[in-house]
Design a protein around this motif. Structure first.
Motif, PDB file in Angstrom:
ATOM      1  N   THR A 243      -2.826   5.030   4.284  1.00 45.44           N
ATOM      2  CA  THR A 243      -2.664   4.089   5.386  1.00 45.44           C
ATOM      3  C   THR A 243      -1.313   3.412   5.227  1.00 45.44           C
ATOM      4  O   THR A 243      -0.858   3.161   4.107  1.00 45.44           O
ATOM      5  CB  THR A 243      -3.791   3.029   5.417  1.00 45.44           C
ATOM      6  N   GLY A 244      -0.662   3.173   6.344  1.00 45.10           N
ATOM      7  CA  GLY A 244       0.650   2.540   6.303  1.00 45.10           C
ATOM      8  C   GLY A 244       1.691   3.391   5.591  1.00 45.10           C
ATOM      9  O   GLY A 244       2.719   2.881   5.139  1.00 45.10           O
ATOM     10  N   GLY A 245       1.415   4.687   5.481  1.00 43.60           N
ATOM     11  CA  GLY A 245       2.387   5.592   4.876  1.00 43.60           C
ATOM     12  C   GLY A 245       2.279   5.717   3.365  1.00 43.60           C
ATOM     13  O   GLY A 245       3.068   6.427   2.740  1.00 43.60           O
ATOM     14  N   ASP A 246       1.289   5.028   2.774  1.00 41.22           N
ATOM     15  CA  ASP A 246       1.115   5.087   1.315  1.00 41.22           C
ATOM     16  C   ASP A 246      -0.196   5.756   0.933  1.00 41.22           C
ATOM     17  O   ASP A 246      -1.256   5.403   1.455  1.00 41.22           O
ATOM     18  CB  ASP A 246       1.121   3.660   0.723  1.00 41.22           C
ATOM     19  N   LEU A 247      -0.111   6.688  -0.007  1.00 40.34           N
ATOM     20  CA  LEU A 247      -1.320   7.318  -0.540  1.00 40.34           C
ATOM     21  C   LEU A 247      -2.220   6.251  -1.172  1.00 40.34           C
ATOM     22  O   LEU A 247      -1.729   5.357  -1.866  1.00 40.34           O
ATOM     23  CB  LEU A 247      -0.962   8.356  -1.609  1.00 40.34           C
ATOM     24  N   HIS A 248      -3.527   6.393  -0.981  1.00 42.91           N
ATOM     25  CA  HIS A 248      -4.436   5.427  -1.588  1.00 42.91           C
ATOM     26  C   HIS A 248      -4.457   5.526  -3.110  1.00 42.91           C
ATOM     27  O   HIS A 248      -4.745   4.543  -3.791  1.00 42.91           O
ATOM     28  CB  HIS A 248      -5.839   5.577  -0.991  1.00 42.91           C
ATOM     29  N   SER A 249      -4.138   6.697  -3.644  1.00 41.60           N
ATOM     30  CA  SER A 249      -4.031   6.815  -5.107  1.00 41.60           C
ATOM     31  C   SER A 249      -2.878   5.955  -5.638  1.00 41.60           C
ATOM     32  O   SER A 249      -2.958   5.418  -6.749  1.00 41.60           O
ATOM     33  CB  SER A 249      -3.846   8.277  -5.517  1.00 41.60           C
ATOM     34  N   ASP A 250      -1.824   5.802  -4.856  1.00 37.91           N
ATOM     35  CA  ASP A 250      -0.713   4.928  -5.264  1.00 37.91           C
ATOM     36  C   ASP A 250      -1.064   3.459  -5.029  1.00 37.91           C
ATOM     37  O   ASP A 250      -0.713   2.583  -5.823  1.00 37.91           O
ATOM     38  CB  ASP A 250       0.550   5.259  -4.447  1.00 37.91           C
ATOM     39  N   LYS A 251      -1.750   3.218  -3.938  1.00 38.01           N
ATOM     40  CA  LYS A 251      -2.046   1.850  -3.506  1.00 38.01           C
ATOM     41  C   LYS A 251      -3.156   1.214  -4.341  1.00 38.01           C
ATOM     42  O   LYS A 251      -3.109   0.035  -4.673  1.00 38.01           O
ATOM     43  CB  LYS A 251      -2.530   1.909  -2.059  1.00 38.01           C
ATOM     44  N   PHE A 252      -4.191   1.998  -4.602  1.00 38.95           N
ATOM     45  CA  PHE A 252      -5.415   1.420  -5.173  1.00 38.95           C
ATOM     46  C   PHE A 252      -5.765   1.993  -6.538  1.00 38.95           C
ATOM     47  O   PHE A 252      -6.734   1.560  -7.161  1.00 38.95           O
ATOM     48  CB  PHE A 252      -6.601   1.680  -4.233  1.00 38.95           C
ATOM     49  N   GLY A 253      -5.022   2.986  -7.018  1.00 37.65           N
ATOM     50  CA  GLY A 253      -5.375   3.621  -8.284  1.00 37.65           C
ATOM     51  C   GLY A 253      -6.536   4.590  -8.112  1.00 37.65           C
ATOM     52  O   GLY A 253      -6.949   4.871  -6.987  1.00 37.65           O
ATOM     53  N   PRO A 254      -7.069   5.092  -9.221  1.00 42.11           N
ATOM     54  CA  PRO A 254      -8.182   6.033  -9.137  1.00 42.11           C
ATOM     55  C   PRO A 254      -9.460   5.323  -8.698  1.00 42.11           C
ATOM     56  O   PRO A 254      -9.510   4.100  -8.643  1.00 42.11           O
ATOM     57  CB  PRO A 254      -8.308   6.552 -10.569  1.00 42.11           C
ATOM     58  N   GLY A 255     -10.482   6.107  -8.384  1.00 42.14           N
ATOM     59  CA  GLY A 255     -11.785   5.553  -8.038  1.00 42.14           C
ATOM     60  C   GLY A 255     -12.009   5.526  -6.555  1.00 42.14           C
ATOM     61  O   GLY A 255     -11.398   6.269  -5.805  1.00 42.14           O
ATOM     62  N   PHE A 256     -12.878   4.607  -6.104  1.00 35.52           N
ATOM     63  CA  PHE A 256     -13.254   4.562  -4.691  1.00 35.52           C
ATOM     64  C   PHE A 256     -13.904   3.227  -4.402  1.00 35.52           C
ATOM     65  O   PHE A 256     -14.393   2.547  -5.304  1.00 35.52           O
ATOM     66  CB  PHE A 256     -14.228   5.697  -4.359  1.00 35.52           C
ATOM     67  N   GLY A 257     -13.892   2.871  -3.130  1.00 31.74           N
ATOM     68  CA  GLY A 257     -14.678   1.731  -2.680  1.00 31.74           C
ATOM     69  C   GLY A 257     -14.116   0.398  -3.114  1.00 31.74           C
ATOM     70  O   GLY A 257     -13.020   0.298  -3.669  1.00 31.74           O
ATOM     71  N   ARG A 258     -14.878  -0.611  -2.840  1.00 34.79           N
ATOM     72  CA  ARG A 258     -14.504  -1.995  -3.002  1.00 34.79           C
ATOM     73  C   ARG A 258     -14.234  -2.329  -4.469  1.00 34.79           C
ATOM     74  O   ARG A 258     -13.269  -3.005  -4.806  1.00 34.79           O
ATOM     75  CB  ARG A 258     -15.692  -2.825  -2.519  1.00 34.79           C
ATOM     76  N   GLN A 259     -15.093  -1.831  -5.347  1.00 28.27           N
ATOM     77  CA  GLN A 259     -15.032  -2.191  -6.758  1.00 28.27           C
ATOM     78  C   GLN A 259     -13.781  -1.654  -7.452  1.00 28.27           C
ATOM     79  O   GLN A 259     -13.400  -2.123  -8.503  1.00 28.27           O
ATOM     80  CB  GLN A 259     -16.289  -1.719  -7.489  1.00 28.27           C
ATOM     81  N   ALA A 260     -13.164  -0.663  -6.849  1.00 29.67           N
ATOM     82  CA  ALA A 260     -12.024  -0.027  -7.514  1.00 29.67           C
ATOM     83  C   ALA A 260     -10.712  -0.721  -7.201  1.00 29.67           C
ATOM     84  O   ALA A 260      -9.668  -0.339  -7.682  1.00 29.67           O
ATOM     85  CB  ALA A 260     -11.944   1.431  -7.097  1.00 29.67           C
ATOM     86  N   ARG A 261     -10.749  -1.739  -6.383  1.00 33.51           N
ATOM     87  CA  ARG A 261      -9.512  -2.336  -5.949  1.00 33.51           C
ATOM     88  C   ARG A 261      -8.987  -3.369  -6.916  1.00 33.51           C
ATOM     89  O   ARG A 261      -9.733  -4.110  -7.465  1.00 33.51           O
ATOM     90  CB  ARG A 261      -9.730  -2.991  -4.574  1.00 33.51           C
TER      91      ARG A 261
END
Lengths: 71, 71, 71, 71, 71, 71
Positions: B53-71
């Motif tokens: 989203t916004g041109g950034d991979l979520h792996s770069d933005k949020f790190g590994p994992g998934f969902g709310r708890q991984a942020r």
């Protein structure tokens, strides 16, 4: 809030995906005047065994690998 | 005979998927008056490296994992 | 940031769509623990002439209309 | 032979679509090294009544129209 | 230049996929009068844990495996 | 319970769609050994203005219409 799906052959590097989503997001944002942060891009990777043109699997047509260099 | 595709980050447990498809099926059946047995739900799981989203991979933005708890 | 596509027969009212997207959003948010504001729902409406099961168009099988009441 | 689907709100002009598909094609071709003539782009237009975020239809949230200027 | 997506349970052999894409391509080309080389077919494979009808995961309903023989 | 999406240019007759869904259903059922009544086919029709290859809209490339005869 555009949602873009990009179907490509599996095998690109993280760096290529990073460029791909950045470039698509910019392309969409500038062409139809939306904010980049509204744009979602989803990459769907396919094995060549799951992609066909002209009735032939790409794994049969092009062998393993992906992209221009693999042909 | 509605067909629902749910695109989510990879990593949910079978139990969560079981709840998800049950809840979506009930939501569809009750909202538009169709029988639950007519409803198909497909879960499509994405690596964070394939979602941006916004041109950034979520792996770069949020790190590994998934969902709310991984942020 | 789940993205849900719901494919249904064309013809539901705005009120039914409003209920549908609300119910699906709640279903997703509660089942896999994401915030409701992260959930996108897209409704794709199909003419019965563009939907088939068992090799028969639904316009041939069920006549015009949509949903349970049209059968 | 990438296949790209772009889901946007209905209402863009032919000129905007022309720019959009050109820009996306260039973005894909340059990012993952494929020939532009291999790239297919499909535009899927949605009514605001068929698009929701956070459980609310965009027709309710943003009114009629599309894009930034309609907000 | 039709683009066909076929969503099936994971597990078919390469030989079955080869037959599948050939048969679908012929079906499309002959039914709507396009050249076979214009037709793209994408196979999307789903785990039974990611497919539900009537609110039940197919992994719960049918066990592991795929297709008719697995029931 | 395969779900097939066929994306084509808008304009085919009901008779052509009837042939198309019948032929695809038979192709799927015979290739991967499922019962025809398990197969769902969805036809998605696109305006030529919403379809591009090589960065050019098909409405610009081929003019109005659809299929082989329109070229």
């Amino acid at each position: 809030m555009p949602v873009v799906s990009v179907r490509i052959a599996r095998g690109r590097s993280t760096e290529q995906k990073r460029s791909l989503v950045k470039a698509i997001t910019d392309a969409v944002a500038s062409s139809i005047d939306v904010k980049p942060e509204w744009v979602t891009v989803l990459i769907e990777e396919y094995e060549r065994e799951n992609w066909a043109t002209g009735g032939d699997l790409h794994s049969d047509k092009f062998g393993p690998g992906f992209g221009r260099q693999a042909r």
